[in-house]
Write a protein that holds these residues in place. Sequence first.
Motif, PDB file in Angstrom:
ATOM      1  N   TYR A 160       9.845   5.881 -55.926  1.00 55.21           N
ATOM      2  CA  TYR A 160       8.715   5.398 -55.112  1.00 55.21           C
ATOM      3  C   TYR A 160       7.327   5.303 -55.790  1.00 55.21           C
ATOM      4  N   LEU A 164       4.652   2.236 -56.560  1.00 58.92           N
ATOM      5  CA  LEU A 164       3.521   1.926 -56.134  1.00 58.92           C
ATOM      6  C   LEU A 164       2.505   1.672 -57.065  1.00 58.92           C
ATOM      7  N   ALA A 293      -1.499   2.246 -54.556  1.00 60.51           N
ATOM      8  CA  ALA A 293      -1.880   2.182 -53.091  1.00 60.51           C
ATOM      9  C   ALA A 293      -3.455   2.084 -53.122  1.00 60.51           C
ATOM     10  N   ALA A 296      -4.212  -1.805 -53.532  1.00 63.65           N
ATOM     11  CA  ALA A 296      -3.853  -2.443 -52.414  1.00 63.65           C
ATOM     12  C   ALA A 296      -4.712  -2.300 -51.161  1.00 63.65           C
ATOM     13  N   LEU A 297      -5.150  -0.867 -51.066  1.00 64.60           N
ATOM     14  CA  LEU A 297      -5.976  -0.627 -49.808  1.00 64.60           C
ATOM     15  C   LEU A 297      -7.462  -1.304 -50.023  1.00 64.60           C
ATOM     16  N   VAL A 300      -7.265  -5.598 -50.796  1.00 68.20           N
ATOM     17  CA  VAL A 300      -6.894  -6.633 -49.946  1.00 68.20           C
ATOM     18  C   VAL A 300      -8.092  -6.944 -49.065  1.00 68.20           C
ATOM     19  N   PRO A 301      -8.738  -5.873 -48.611  1.00 72.64           N
ATOM     20  CA  PRO A 301      -9.934  -6.167 -47.691  1.00 72.64           C
ATOM     21  C   PRO A 301     -11.015  -7.096 -48.150  1.00 72.64           C
TER      22      PRO A 301
ATOM     23  N   VAL B 152      -2.052  -4.638 -46.407  1.00 73.05           N
ATOM     24  CA  VAL B 152      -2.818  -3.566 -46.157  1.00 73.05           C
ATOM     25  C   VAL B 152      -1.805  -2.550 -45.416  1.00 73.05           C
ATOM     26  N   GLY B 155       0.504  -0.804 -47.801  1.00 71.90           N
ATOM     27  CA  GLY B 155      -0.084   0.174 -48.657  1.00 71.90           C
ATOM     28  C   GLY B 155      -0.398   1.478 -47.678  1.00 71.90           C
ATOM     29  N   LEU B 156      -0.837   1.252 -46.409  1.00 71.03           N
ATOM     30  CA  LEU B 156      -1.146   2.459 -45.603  1.00 71.03           C
ATOM     31  C   LEU B 156       0.245   3.156 -45.506  1.00 71.03           C
ATOM     32  N   ALA B 158       2.658   3.394 -47.372  1.00 69.45           N
ATOM     33  CA  ALA B 158       3.022   3.957 -48.650  1.00 69.45           C
ATOM     34  C   ALA B 158       2.228   5.351 -48.875  1.00 69.45           C
TER      35      ALA B 158
END
Lengths: 346, 335
Positions: A160, A164, A293, A296-297, A300-301, B152, B155-156, B158
Amino acid sequence: MAAASVCALSLGTPYVPLYRLPGALLDADSTLAGVVVTELRVPRLVLALVAGLCLGAAGLVLQEALRNALAVPEMLGVSSGAALGVAAPLVLAASIPTAVQPLLAIGGAVLGGGLTLLAAGLGRSPSAVLLTGAAVAAALQAALLVLMVMADQFDLQLIYRYLLGSLSARTWDDVTGLWPWLLVASPALVLCAPVLSVLRLGDEDAEALGVRAQRARFAALAIAIVLIAPVTAVCGPVAWVGFLAPHLARWLNPAADAVRWLPWSAAWGAVVVAVADVPARLALAPVETPVGAWTALLGVPVGVALLRSGPRKPAARRGAARSDAVRSEPRGTGAEAVPTAGKETG
Amino acid sequence: MKRRFAVFTALAVVCACGELLAGRGMSPAVVWDVLGGAGDATERHILLQLRLPRMLVALAAGACLGVAGLVLQSALRNPLAGPEVTGVTPGAVLGAVTATALGLAGWESPLAVVVAACVGGCSGAALLWLLAGRGRGDPAQIALHGVLVSAVLGGLTAMVLLVAPGELGSVVQWLVGTTEGRVWQHWHLLWPWALAWSAVAWLLAGPLTLLRCGDDIAGAAGLSAARARTLALLCAVALTAGAVAAVGALGFVGLLVPHLALAVFGADLRMTLPGAALVGAAVVCGSDAAAQLLSRLLAVALDSGRLTLPVGALTTCVGAALLLVVVRRWPSRTF
């Protein structure tokens, strides 16, 4: 980038203040700080920068070649393939000599990307390639999840974390493993950059200019795979860097073309990964969060914001020209998401 | 048309029977005996308390996903708008995972998980709605933002899983989609929800058929496109959230079933919506039966009882293969 680098080197336990950093770097073996900095933080930083470079460049190549603002490594089966390559021997408890292990991930990545290329018939149309990639990625992901269902708790955590995208516990060995791939990829990248700016005019125009669109697209995809595979093998799929970096590059100098975007995109990729690695290490200390992570967080925004705000002013004419080129392409509805995105990014 | 309905109803029934027969450890004759009222206590328990609810849940979830996919694709006029790429499925997963990690719900109490998944699915869709310009955005924009919102939310999820790593084992099953261990409680929660929202979808069939033709035509016919679209999206979200809460994120069902239904039942949604429900039910149930059969065969072949194939893995692989075939055969249509 410099600020991010300094942060990456000095923060953490033990904290090495700025003024002691040169000293720590110079006499590596005598102090604890020196050992930590040279043996752990520097390789990690270098790895982050290299990974960002590769992913950013690969993202731009993919987006330009497929004329699609959403063409990212995650959607072409490359990342999933590599993850499968790592997870399979772990779960099936096959004994693999340590020397072969990195090759497995690379093999998986090449397999995933190759499967996409093969199934797409060597790049028939941009949206078809993307769709095929999504299908291949989903199938590989399903295989991976089946493996995860079978795995026991410890393996699960390992897989896992890798999935990520994590930079933890990477040493100089991992970094040196990347060089041969980069040596192959960078000349190819330089060679293909001019072709990319022709490709984005649309298939017909490119053919009229003497570029064999299909072959060029195939070559671009192959280069992207060579760039992504080793990085994914070492640090896992660091998500959405390949999406964010090209958009940043385009947004900041919209008047340029693919040739000039390429170095910018690579640089932005490096910055993004290096910056994201700082909170990844520190946010929940002493537990390390995976850098993927965070990318990505955050990525993306920001990417969405860039897509929505559109290019800065000088690109108005260019954007219009481009949207025409996209519109002239007689593709089906699957491409619908694509032209608008292209228009926005311009 | 009636014959097509009959054929697909028969297919769904066959899949359901297959599902009842396919599990481990019981021969078809025993199943028949138990259904007739005979059989010993263990066999009765296995069939009536485990397999029957599992079959029903699979049928209902498939129907929900099929209808939700068709509604989404019609409302957004985008043939690629499955629940997976509109933030609904990832949102539902995130909701359920978060609730469990916070200790608000346990995997043993389905009700709390269902509620959490519905809340999550709705917030995923609301996020998309806000991002894509409060419902007035054009379909392509919505699709584009949907992919990003899904990323998104993934990701959250995760992050939450990293904070609460103990949940990982049970959540993975969910991420891939499985019907294992579904009991009557799940079914009792699922069916009123599915029925109510399917009825709403059926009432929306007329406006949706108009929406498929484009906003201008719908407006000319006297339909408020934005309002109809909002309502349709709400309906699709509710259906998907229910299905995801029941069986997890089954890949590609919501994306491919509508295409199959449109090919078989035609473009009139008053016919095709029930058709999509039938096709979805048949597909999920059939895949579940096939998955059970395959894992039985694999267990014999590999001699390890640990291996079970979740139904989501099968639907994803089959769906991916189908998608490949379609893309290859009609590259210019790309669906």
